[in-house]
Design an enzyme around this catalytic site. Sequence first.
Site, mmCIF file in Angstrom:
data_model
loop_
_atom_site.group_PDB
_atom_site.id
_atom_site.type_symbol
_atom_site.label_atom_id
_atom_site.label_comp_id
_atom_site.label_asym_id
_atom_site.label_seq_id
_atom_site.Cartn_x
_atom_site.Cartn_y
_atom_site.Cartn_z
ATOM 1 N N HIS A 187 0.834 -1.206 0.000
ATOM 2 C CA HIS A 187 0.000 0.000 0.000
ATOM 3 C C HIS A 187 0.873 1.263 0.000
ATOM 4 O O HIS A 187 0.722 2.136 -0.848
ATOM 5 C CB HIS A 187 -0.912 -0.010 1.238
ATOM 6 C CG HIS A 187 -1.703 1.250 1.418
ATOM 7 N ND1 HIS A 187 -3.018 1.358 1.027
ATOM 8 C CD2 HIS A 187 -1.371 2.460 1.927
ATOM 9 C CE1 HIS A 187 -3.457 2.587 1.280
ATOM 10 N NE2 HIS A 187 -2.474 3.274 1.833
ATOM 11 N N GLU A 188 1.782 1.333 0.952
ATOM 12 C CA GLU A 188 2.610 2.540 1.053
ATOM 13 C C GLU A 188 3.471 2.702 -0.197
ATOM 14 O O GLU A 188 3.743 3.816 -0.637
ATOM 15 C CB GLU A 188 3.481 2.501 2.314
ATOM 16 C CG GLU A 188 2.690 2.542 3.620
ATOM 17 C CD GLU A 188 1.677 3.679 3.695
ATOM 18 O OE1 GLU A 188 1.921 4.751 3.111
ATOM 19 O OE2 GLU A 188 0.615 3.486 4.320
ATOM 20 N N HIS A 241 1.732 4.667 -2.780
ATOM 21 C CA HIS A 241 1.921 6.121 -2.616
ATOM 22 C C HIS A 241 3.296 6.527 -3.168
ATOM 23 O O HIS A 241 3.446 7.560 -3.807
ATOM 24 C CB HIS A 241 1.881 6.514 -1.139
ATOM 25 C CG HIS A 241 0.522 6.450 -0.506
ATOM 26 N ND1 HIS A 241 -0.564 7.121 -0.990
ATOM 27 C CD2 HIS A 241 0.092 5.802 0.615
ATOM 28 C CE1 HIS A 241 -1.626 6.890 -0.196
ATOM 29 N NE2 HIS A 241 -1.242 6.081 0.778
ATOM 30 N N HIS A 276 3.205 6.858 -6.808
ATOM 31 C CA HIS A 276 2.491 8.085 -7.176
ATOM 32 C C HIS A 276 3.456 9.276 -7.126
ATOM 33 O O HIS A 276 3.416 10.160 -7.977
ATOM 34 C CB HIS A 276 1.331 8.271 -6.187
ATOM 35 C CG HIS A 276 0.210 9.133 -6.693
ATOM 36 N ND1 HIS A 276 -0.847 9.485 -5.888
ATOM 37 C CD2 HIS A 276 -0.027 9.725 -7.888
ATOM 38 C CE1 HIS A 276 -1.688 10.245 -6.585
ATOM 39 N NE2 HIS A 276 -1.215 10.402 -7.796
HETATM 40 ZN ZN ZN Z 1 -2.402 5.311 2.344
#
Ligand code: ZN
Length: 689
Positions: free
Chosen positions: A474-475, A478, A481
């Site tokens: 998940h991290e 980011h 991104h």
């Molecule tokens: Zn998050």
Amino acid sequence: MAPERTPAASTASTENPFLAPSTLPYALPPFAAISIEHYLPAFERGMDEQLAEIAEITASAEPPTFENTLVALERSGSVLRRVSNVFFNQASSDTSEPLQDIEAEVSPKLAAHQDAIHLDASLFARIKALFDARETLDLPDDEALRLIEKYYEEYVRAGAELSAADQGRLRELNAELAGLETTFQRNLLADTKARALVLDSAEALDGLSEDAIAAAAENGRALGYNGKYVLSLKLFSNQSELASLTDRDVRRRLLEASLSRGFSVNREVVRRIVMLRAERAALLGFESHAAYAVGDQTARSVAAVEGMLARVVPPAVANARKEAEALRAANGGAEIAAWDWQFYSERVRKAQYDIDSAALRPYLELERVLQDGVFFAANRVYGLSFTERPDLTAYHPDARVFEVFDADGSGRGLFIADFYARESKRGGAWMNEVVDQAGLLGTRPVVVNNLNIAKPPAGEPTLMTFTEVETMFHEFGHALHGLFSDVRYPYFSGTRVPRDFVEYPSQVNEMWATWPEVLANFARHHQTGEQIPADLVAKMEAAKLFGEGFRTVEYLGATLLDWAWHKLSAGEDPGEDIEAFEAAALEKAGLALPEIPPRYRTAYFAHIFSSGYSAGYYSYIWAEVLDADTVEWFKEHGGMLRTNGDHFRGELLSRGGSLDPMRAFENFRGRAAEIEPLLVRRGLTAVSG
Ligand SMILES: [Zn+2]
């Protein structure tokens, strides 16, 4: 010790590392050269310089142009940007008393600095002139047009059109709120530390794995409880040990310690914060802070958020009640208390699905998960490769620096991996950008991922839970991104998108954690190298929906608390009885299940009282609609293919905030988002709501 505060002394310009651009690769901040006394002078100097730069913009005799106003604003504040990025990363990852003192001092000043810019009448006049003329200006591209629109919106939302008297009050509110938010976090960190569960014997930890018991002993030594076993509290309510501890009383004490965090210190802080936020919203013309907060989000309105929540609450609660029945059955028909839920869940999982969460951990060793899982997936999907750079120093010995390369071999940015928990780190997991990508400034991204994985004793491997593995993916979503950002203006860099959109790319990246090809590659026994048994994987798949009722309800509980606190009108005093307010809010939302406490209770809900998620915790499920729909798209288009990754990257991940996020989504997906994939994923379709 008070740091020296001589502003702009001649020695400071040569010695303070924030005053000049970094000469390290990718402008990595020179962490080794940074010490605590550099922060305050750099903040002061950074704010002064930016105000001087803005004075120069407004003093110009020329009429406002895109270049002489907005581009000049985008270039301003370089020292402040450098020091802020490093400081706030440090303050969350590796804080200390002196650092907290600086934060307490500087937060209200930064809020005042922002106000000085937002409420500068001659600056706003120039921005408004550009906004009014935007259709007729000769702009380089759509990103420039959007920059004008976003600046105008931001300044209006920050009070630029208010009367002088109202602006004065607004400044007071912002300064006081900034101070209170820092106080909340500081109180919480101290109270979380103080409420760690200290146990005298290893027997009390019966049920935990050997390495978890060793880690608790190690933790005891580190915290000065020699010979004792200490379970430090993680940020959320249901501590992970509750699934395994066999001693019911220890479970009760652990959960009660967790649920009581912050109430003795943050009661008045919370009351004051929500009242001031409501007052500020009213000043700006909104009914509540919630209405204000969603105004520039993709949700846009309170009604849109509530419509979405109304669709998921009833079926989620129905699922949770069914799960409770199964747990009671597993407990011989006896009632299940909140501290029993995880324990009996684990038993049901074992009985019905033959899954033992602990049996997975030997297959989830951190280094393999990172290299052969997270990095491997990024290579397959996006063509990225990674090289560790031990020659580059981060801000803590546990934080490792990796250089990230595109498929053509060109350097993309740096990725800093900081995975271990420590007392100086705040709870949870998050991503930070210490250098923002921006074509205008010629900068490439340097991003950080923080997790809170218990550090094993020296020489032992770090074995993870599957939830931790998903968090790492998940991290890293980011991080991607940030790393893929390809925008011109720093305003739009990487993850600078609406809060209810920012969780979307990170959630999408979680899909690779269970993608068969990826899982087979990283889930190998840390001693034998043996691949995770296929039946274990099949069972995991089968068990996926079990527990969704609980997870959705605890999440929605926190979401509705956030919502209730921020729907107060100006002048409404919730009083000091936070517990009563919470109970009423959950009751009203249909989420009052005593055996499922909200994922965060008010007094330790750092997301909404100190981390910028106020009236925004709904964002996770809001973004999950886009996420689930995107996972469907990947599956429809052949799954793990470079062409798919390149499409997602090109239309979405690289765009930052440079175009309307929902338009970016539609460009990627070929249509607007649909909610059905989310409902299926969370098992919310069976019960009509
Ligand atoms: Zn998050």
